[in-house]
Design a protein around this motif. Structure first.
Motif, PDB file in Angstrom:
ATOM      1  N   PHE A   1      10.155  26.138   0.220  1.00 13.73           N
ATOM      2  CA  PHE A   1       8.673  25.865  -0.454  1.00 13.73           C
ATOM      3  C   PHE A   1       8.961  25.821  -1.966  1.00 13.73           C
ATOM      4  O   PHE A   1       8.128  24.916  -2.399  1.00 13.73           O
ATOM      5  CB  PHE A   1       7.927  27.088   0.214  1.00 13.73           C
ATOM      6  CG  PHE A   1       6.677  27.245  -0.610  1.00 13.73           C
ATOM      7  CD1 PHE A   1       5.524  26.394  -0.341  1.00 13.73           C
ATOM      8  CD2 PHE A   1       6.349  28.169  -1.484  1.00 13.73           C
ATOM      9  CE1 PHE A   1       4.401  26.476  -0.904  1.00 13.73           C
ATOM     10  CE2 PHE A   1       5.282  28.329  -2.171  1.00 13.73           C
ATOM     11  CZ  PHE A   1       4.178  27.416  -2.034  1.00 13.73           C
ATOM     12  N   ILE A   2       9.347  26.831  -2.528  1.00 18.84           N
ATOM     13  CA  ILE A   2       9.697  26.926  -3.996  1.00 18.84           C
ATOM     14  C   ILE A   2      10.226  25.438  -4.569  1.00 18.84           C
ATOM     15  O   ILE A   2       9.776  24.987  -5.499  1.00 18.84           O
ATOM     16  CB  ILE A   2      10.353  27.958  -4.472  1.00 18.84           C
ATOM     17  CG1 ILE A   2       9.657  29.334  -4.193  1.00 18.84           C
ATOM     18  CG2 ILE A   2      10.622  28.029  -6.002  1.00 18.84           C
ATOM     19  CD1 ILE A   2       8.384  29.679  -4.713  1.00 18.84           C
ATOM     20  N   GLU A   3      11.309  25.120  -3.966  1.00 23.34           N
ATOM     21  CA  GLU A   3      11.789  23.859  -4.629  1.00 23.34           C
ATOM     22  C   GLU A   3      10.933  22.403  -4.346  1.00 23.34           C
ATOM     23  O   GLU A   3      10.909  21.774  -5.326  1.00 23.34           O
ATOM     24  CB  GLU A   3      13.283  23.492  -3.626  1.00 23.34           C
ATOM     25  CG  GLU A   3      14.307  24.409  -4.109  1.00 23.34           C
ATOM     26  CD  GLU A   3      15.626  24.117  -3.160  1.00 23.34           C
ATOM     27  OE1 GLU A   3      15.433  23.559  -2.304  1.00 23.34           O
ATOM     28  OE2 GLU A   3      16.723  24.523  -3.864  1.00 23.34           O
ATOM     29  N   GLY A   4      10.316  22.605  -3.377  1.00 27.70           N
ATOM     30  CA  GLY A   4       9.444  21.394  -3.075  1.00 27.70           C
ATOM     31  C   GLY A   4       8.208  21.645  -3.892  1.00 27.70           C
ATOM     32  O   GLY A   4       7.591  20.454  -4.598  1.00 27.70           O
ATOM     33  N   PHE A   5       7.606  22.729  -4.379  1.00 27.20           N
ATOM     34  CA  PHE A   5       6.488  23.090  -5.058  1.00 27.20           C
ATOM     35  C   PHE A   5       6.913  22.574  -6.569  1.00 27.20           C
ATOM     36  O   PHE A   5       6.037  21.966  -7.237  1.00 27.20           O
ATOM     37  CB  PHE A   5       5.975  24.190  -5.071  1.00 27.20           C
ATOM     38  CG  PHE A   5       4.706  24.720  -5.959  1.00 27.20           C
ATOM     39  CD1 PHE A   5       3.285  24.442  -5.298  1.00 27.20           C
ATOM     40  CD2 PHE A   5       5.004  25.110  -7.059  1.00 27.20           C
ATOM     41  CE1 PHE A   5       2.411  24.711  -6.046  1.00 27.20           C
ATOM     42  CE2 PHE A   5       3.688  25.421  -7.873  1.00 27.20           C
ATOM     43  CZ  PHE A   5       2.595  25.075  -7.274  1.00 27.20           C
ATOM     44  N   VAL A   6       8.249  23.038  -6.917  1.00 26.80           N
ATOM     45  CA  VAL A   6       8.651  22.658  -8.382  1.00 26.80           C
ATOM     46  C   VAL A   6       8.745  21.166  -8.535  1.00 26.80           C
ATOM     47  O   VAL A   6       8.604  20.542  -9.692  1.00 26.80           O
ATOM     48  CB  VAL A   6       9.822  23.407  -8.771  1.00 26.80           C
ATOM     49  CG1 VAL A   6      10.286  22.854 -10.065  1.00 26.80           C
ATOM     50  CG2 VAL A   6       9.377  25.065  -8.682  1.00 26.80           C
ATOM     51  N   GLN A   7       9.178  20.612  -7.559  1.00 26.14           N
ATOM     52  CA  GLN A   7       9.338  19.007  -7.375  1.00 26.14           C
ATOM     53  C   GLN A   7       8.180  18.339  -7.594  1.00 26.14           C
ATOM     54  O   GLN A   7       8.337  17.169  -8.412  1.00 26.14           O
ATOM     55  CB  GLN A   7      10.110  18.373  -6.364  1.00 26.14           C
ATOM     56  CG  GLN A   7      11.595  19.015  -6.323  1.00 26.14           C
ATOM     57  CD  GLN A   7      12.350  18.428  -4.765  1.00 26.14           C
ATOM     58  OE1 GLN A   7      11.834  17.825  -4.286  1.00 26.14           O
ATOM     59  NE2 GLN A   7      13.611  18.896  -4.866  1.00 26.14           N
ATOM     60  N   LYS A   8       7.020  18.644  -7.061  1.00 24.61           N
ATOM     61  CA  LYS A   8       5.817  18.088  -7.157  1.00 24.61           C
ATOM     62  C   LYS A   8       4.888  18.666  -8.390  1.00 24.61           C
ATOM     63  O   LYS A   8       3.940  17.693  -8.855  1.00 24.61           O
ATOM     64  CB  LYS A   8       4.977  18.340  -5.819  1.00 24.61           C
ATOM     65  CG  LYS A   8       5.777  17.950  -4.675  1.00 24.61           C
ATOM     66  CD  LYS A   8       4.997  18.008  -3.453  1.00 24.61           C
ATOM     67  CE  LYS A   8       5.584  17.509  -1.984  1.00 24.61           C
ATOM     68  NZ  LYS A   8       4.680  17.826  -0.901  1.00 24.61           N
ATOM     69  N   ASN A   9       5.195  19.909  -8.960  1.00 23.57           N
ATOM     70  CA  ASN A   9       4.361  20.238 -10.176  1.00 23.57           C
ATOM     71  C   ASN A   9       5.370  20.850 -11.126  1.00 23.57           C
ATOM     72  O   ASN A   9       6.111  21.703 -10.753  1.00 23.57           O
ATOM     73  CB  ASN A   9       3.505  21.397  -9.535  1.00 23.57           C
ATOM     74  CG  ASN A   9       2.524  20.825  -8.313  1.00 23.57           C
ATOM     75  OD1 ASN A   9       1.425  20.596  -8.511  1.00 23.57           O
ATOM     76  ND2 ASN A   9       3.139  21.105  -6.916  1.00 23.57           N
ATOM     77  N   ALA A  10       5.134  20.237 -12.077  1.00 21.96           N
ATOM     78  CA  ALA A  10       5.943  20.764 -13.305  1.00 21.96           C
ATOM     79  C   ALA A  10       5.492  22.233 -13.614  1.00 21.96           C
ATOM     80  O   ALA A  10       4.160  22.452 -13.994  1.00 21.96           O
ATOM     81  CB  ALA A  10       5.840  19.892 -14.438  1.00 21.96           C
ATOM     82  N   ILE A  11       6.269  23.044 -13.621  1.00 18.68           N
ATOM     83  CA  ILE A  11       5.976  24.494 -13.990  1.00 18.68           C
ATOM     84  C   ILE A  11       6.586  24.816 -15.270  1.00 18.68           C
ATOM     85  O   ILE A  11       7.802  24.579 -15.813  1.00 18.68           O
ATOM     86  CB  ILE A  11       6.660  25.623 -13.092  1.00 18.68           C
ATOM     87  CG1 ILE A  11       6.420  25.026 -11.506  1.00 18.68           C
ATOM     88  CG2 ILE A  11       6.231  27.138 -13.408  1.00 18.68           C
ATOM     89  CD1 ILE A  11       4.946  25.281 -11.186  1.00 18.68           C
ATOM     90  N   MET A  12       5.469  24.938 -16.357  1.00 23.64           N
ATOM     91  CA  MET A  12       5.970  25.192 -17.512  1.00 23.64           C
ATOM     92  C   MET A  12       5.984  26.458 -17.984  1.00 23.64           C
ATOM     93  O   MET A  12       4.847  27.534 -17.467  1.00 23.64           O
ATOM     94  CB  MET A  12       4.884  24.435 -18.421  1.00 23.64           C
ATOM     95  CG  MET A  12       4.731  22.855 -17.970  1.00 23.64           C
ATOM     96  SD  MET A  12       6.245  22.075 -18.297  1.00 23.64           S
ATOM     97  CE  MET A  12       6.402  21.923 -20.067  1.00 23.64           C
TER      98      MET A  12
END
Length: 228
Positions: A110-121
């Motif tokens: 879930f974390i990997e997929g979320f970061v791929q779709k949303n750039a966490i700054m």
């Protein structure tokens, strides 16, 4: 017909304005000095009205007490989660419960997929303190270039070289002492506001500028965290 590449293209290092980093200080090519303070953030909007007023007044007092140049930077960078995912996988390997193992696996995906779709700054707050030496000495290269040579290159007198090196060291030590006083004043002022403030050391400065000049590679590891 292809155009040949120019052989006299400048070195990319010429674009970097840093001459040297030592004693937690950045020495710029123009002879000036910089020290960088990393400051912890505060969620101002979650504070009460009284707390906000106290912080605002403390910040105003802090600014009014400064009589030298100061630079405040907010640097945003992409969060690198590789180390975090590796930690989760290591935790999964030692977990005895199959249910918890599955939960860790699902959470990691879930974390990997979320970061791929949303750039966490991640934001890094920096305060740069500057000092310009009163009478910086020219380098040996500049000195020799100003003296015409009619009989070929002349070897410098070792005593003159040692004297110049001693004078340069004296100027550096005096300038560093002045800069340290300014940095101590800024650090104390930030602490009085209720903010965490830490002077970056040599290794953290190298890491910081590496990220500045290599934004596409993200971080080598993580952001330079303040050290106690």
């Amino acid at each position: 017909m292809a155009t040949p590449l120019k052989q006299d293209m400048g070195n990319s290092l010429d674009l970097v304005d840093i001459k040297e980093i030592k004693q937690s200080t950045v020495i710029v090519k123009d002879g000036s000095f910089r020290q960088v303070i990393m400051v912890g953030g505060v969620n101002f909007s979650l504070k009460s009205d009284m707390e906000q007023n106290i912080i605002t007044q403390a910040y105003q007092t802090f600014l009014n007490g400064i009589d030298f140049p100061l630079q405040i930077l907010i640097h945003s960078r992409k969060v690198n989660i590789e180390k975090y995912i590796a930690t989760l996988m290591a935790r999964k390997e030692i977990e005895q419960s199959p249910i918890l193992q599955n939960q860790i696996e699902e959470y990691s995906k879930f974390i990997e997929g979320f970061v791929q779709k949303n750039a966490i700054m991640e934001k890094v707050f920096l305060v740069v303190v500057s000092f310009y030496a009163v009478s910086p000495l020219p380098s040996a290269k500049k000195v020799s270039s100003m003296i015409p040579s009619f009989f070929g290159k002349k070897k410098e007198d070792p005593a003159a070289v040692a004297q110049r090196a001693g004078e340069e060291t004296k100027i550096f030590d005096e300038s560093l002492a002045q800069l340290n006083q300014r940095t101590t004043q800024i650090t104390s002022g930030l602490l009085n506001i209720g903010l965490e403030a830490t002077l970056l050391d040599d290794e953290q400065l190298v890491e910081l500028f590496y990220n500045f000049y290599n934004p596409q590679t993200i971080e080598r590891q993580t952001a330079p965290a303040p050290r106690e």
